[in-house]
Design a protein around this motif. Sequence first.
Motif, mmCIF file in Angstrom:
data_model
loop_
_atom_site.group_PDB
_atom_site.id
_atom_site.type_symbol
_atom_site.label_atom_id
_atom_site.label_comp_id
_atom_site.label_asym_id
_atom_site.label_seq_id
_atom_site.Cartn_x
_atom_site.Cartn_y
_atom_site.Cartn_z
ATOM 1 N N THR A 43 0.828 -1.212 0.000
ATOM 2 C CA THR A 43 0.000 0.000 0.000
ATOM 3 C C THR A 43 0.862 1.261 0.000
ATOM 4 O O THR A 43 0.433 2.319 0.463
ATOM 5 C CB THR A 43 -0.972 0.015 1.207
ATOM 6 O OG1 THR A 43 -0.213 -0.128 2.418
ATOM 7 C CG2 THR A 43 -1.998 -1.103 1.112
ATOM 8 N N HIS A 84 -4.107 -0.003 -2.039
ATOM 9 C CA HIS A 84 -3.505 -1.033 -2.884
ATOM 10 C C HIS A 84 -3.511 -0.589 -4.355
ATOM 11 O O HIS A 84 -2.514 -0.765 -5.070
ATOM 12 C CB HIS A 84 -4.273 -2.352 -2.753
ATOM 13 C CG HIS A 84 -4.099 -3.046 -1.431
ATOM 14 N ND1 HIS A 84 -2.938 -3.669 -1.067
ATOM 15 C CD2 HIS A 84 -4.957 -3.224 -0.404
ATOM 16 C CE1 HIS A 84 -3.093 -4.213 0.147
ATOM 17 N NE2 HIS A 84 -4.313 -3.945 0.563
ATOM 18 N N ASP A 117 -1.427 4.437 2.845
ATOM 19 C CA ASP A 117 -2.202 3.884 3.967
ATOM 20 C C ASP A 117 -1.471 4.158 5.274
ATOM 21 O O ASP A 117 -1.277 3.275 6.103
ATOM 22 C CB ASP A 117 -2.427 2.381 3.765
ATOM 23 C CG ASP A 117 -3.512 1.834 4.672
ATOM 24 O OD1 ASP A 117 -4.291 2.628 5.239
ATOM 25 O OD2 ASP A 117 -3.585 0.606 4.834
#
Length: 132
Positions: A43, A84, A117
């Motif tokens: 991520t 992602h 993230d």
Amino acid sequence: METLSVRTSSRTDLRDITGEVAAAVAAGGVSEGICVVYVPHTTAGVTINENADPAVRSDIAATLERMVPWEGPYRHSEGNSAAHVKATLVGFSAVVPVTGGRLALGTWQGIYFCEFDGPRTRKVHVRVIPAH
Ligand code: ZN
């Protein structure tokens, strides 16, 4: 191979790591070759872009956010599918020629670790492959 530690400070954080990569290249002592910058996460990624106007960085982050909004519809149960997808769009590696022991970046180029993230502490692998 040298592994950098990068501390990010928000969910999306494009962080200039040019200086750290350049230091790792210098420490490696290879004069001519190819530097591979690799992000071993799913991520987060890495990209090369303008280092002069910080608005370029925020425009890239904002455009990725419009292209891939945090709220789905997504199926991945962890709830971070957008991160992602953004990481895949940006990619997990950057390659820079090394000459004279230095990164052969363009005048206006910098290397950016791309957190999608965060905030987290992340790793970045740096390896110079000698030309001969
Ligand atoms: Zn996930």
